[in-house]
Design an enzyme around this catalytic site. Structure first.
Site: not given
Length: 336
Positions: A155, A226, A231, A234, A268
């Site tokens: 993302d 972003r 989302d 990670e 961002r």
């Protein structure tokens, strides 16, 4: 002759190694490259000889004359694609769209001949970009081709915009412009140490000199983006690498249309991304590579796309209870 076809053929259709030789596709290339590269090879060959592949007749029912018509259309579509397909999915979509008026069995036979995804295996995505700026957009920008190394996860992406763009040209600091001119002169004089030092100064100011595929150098401004409304896991989370790779597959080497809505706390740009008319967030959600980030974005279509992926158990939804990235980040901050 098509330069794009010739380039891709030369890049992808490499001689076989001993390791590859046991897994040949119908074109004498390895199974790993039989899709896009083999199609590019045959289109390039067709432009020279007007001949279609011999083995194709075993996969389709139409005549050689009809097949030649397909290859003529595909050659034109491939040349017009900016950039040309580089993944099996992109190549399959180009074939399906170009031959949409032809027999379904023939289109599927052609795809099967090259080992490309069949229509029912492709996730349907929208191909219409906004013709006017949506409410809330602060500004729009067109990026230079995206480097895969600028995509750390599913993302987030770093992009560069040419300093020659109207919105950018008036904002380039004078010392950056001067450093770019001096760097160019230093390189011409083969003083590469000085050129590298000047480029570092440019980089420290948030810019970079980008080398384009045609060997042209462009001064460009750096933006960290972003993706708005999603989302992704990670990179160190389960399915994080897969999400990153999917985003790379969508945007690598492409110029993006970026609609910026604002900034986040990390500086961002929060933005919607469009790549060759396709809404990037839509693809990421439908392929199960991200959550709808409903805490910050209430768009109903994003919720719908996540729900569809959950129902199909694709991507990260194949796991019984995937951990939300915002909870994962919270646990790390609290040391749990």
């Amino acid at each position: 002759m098509g330069n794009a076809l010739r380039f891709l053929y030369g890049k992808c259709c490499k001689p076989l190694t001993e390791e590859d030789s046991g897994s040949l596709g119908p074109h004498g290339v390895s199974a790993a490259t039989v899709g896009v590269s083999a199609l590019a090879q045959d289109l390039y060959h067709f432009e020279i000889t007007s001949q279609v592949p011999e083995g194709l007749t075993r996969h389709v029912t139409s005549s050689k004359k009809a097949q030649a018509n397909w290859y003529r259309k595909l050659s034109e579509a491939w040349r017009e694609a900016k950039p040309p397909p580089t993944t099996a999915e992109e190549a399959a979509r180009l074939v399906i769209q170009t031959l949409s008026r032809h027999k379904k069995a023939d289109v599927e036979g052609l795809l099967a001949f090259y080992g490309l995804p069949l229509p029912h295996t492709l996730i349907p995505v929208s191909t219409a970009e906004p013709t006017t700026l949506p409410a809330g957009v602060k500004f729009e920008m067109q990026t230079l081709p995206v480097d895969a190394r600028a995509i750390p996860d599913g993302d987030t992406i770093t992009v560069y915009v040419s300093a020659a763009e109207p919105r950018e040209s008036a904002c380039v600091p004078g010392d950056v412009q001067m450093a770019a001119v001096r760097r160019s002169k230093a390189r011409a004089e083969r003083n590469y140490e000085q050129a590298d030092a000047l480029h570092q100064k440019i980089i420290n100011a948030g810019y970079r000199v980008i080398n384009l595929p045609n060997n042209e150098e462009v001064l460009a401004r750096k933006y960290r983006i972003r993706l708005r409304g999603i989302d992704a896991p990670e990179s160190s989370m389960p399915y994080g690498k897969e999400a990153q790779n999917e985003l790379i597959k969508i945007v690598q080497g492409k110029c993006l249309r970026v609609l910026v809505y604002g900034d986040d706390r990390y500086g961002r740009c929060v933005a919607d991304l469009y790549c060759n008319g396709i809404f990037v967030q839509e693809v990421m959600l439908k392929k199960g590579c991200a959550w709808h980030y409903s805490a910050y974005d209430q768009r109903s279509e994003l919720a719908k796309w996540e729900k569809e992926a959950r129902a199909k158990r694709v991507g990260l939804w194949a796991a019984s209870n995937p951990e939300e990235p915002w909870e994962w980040r919270k646990d790390r901050r609290e040391g749990r």
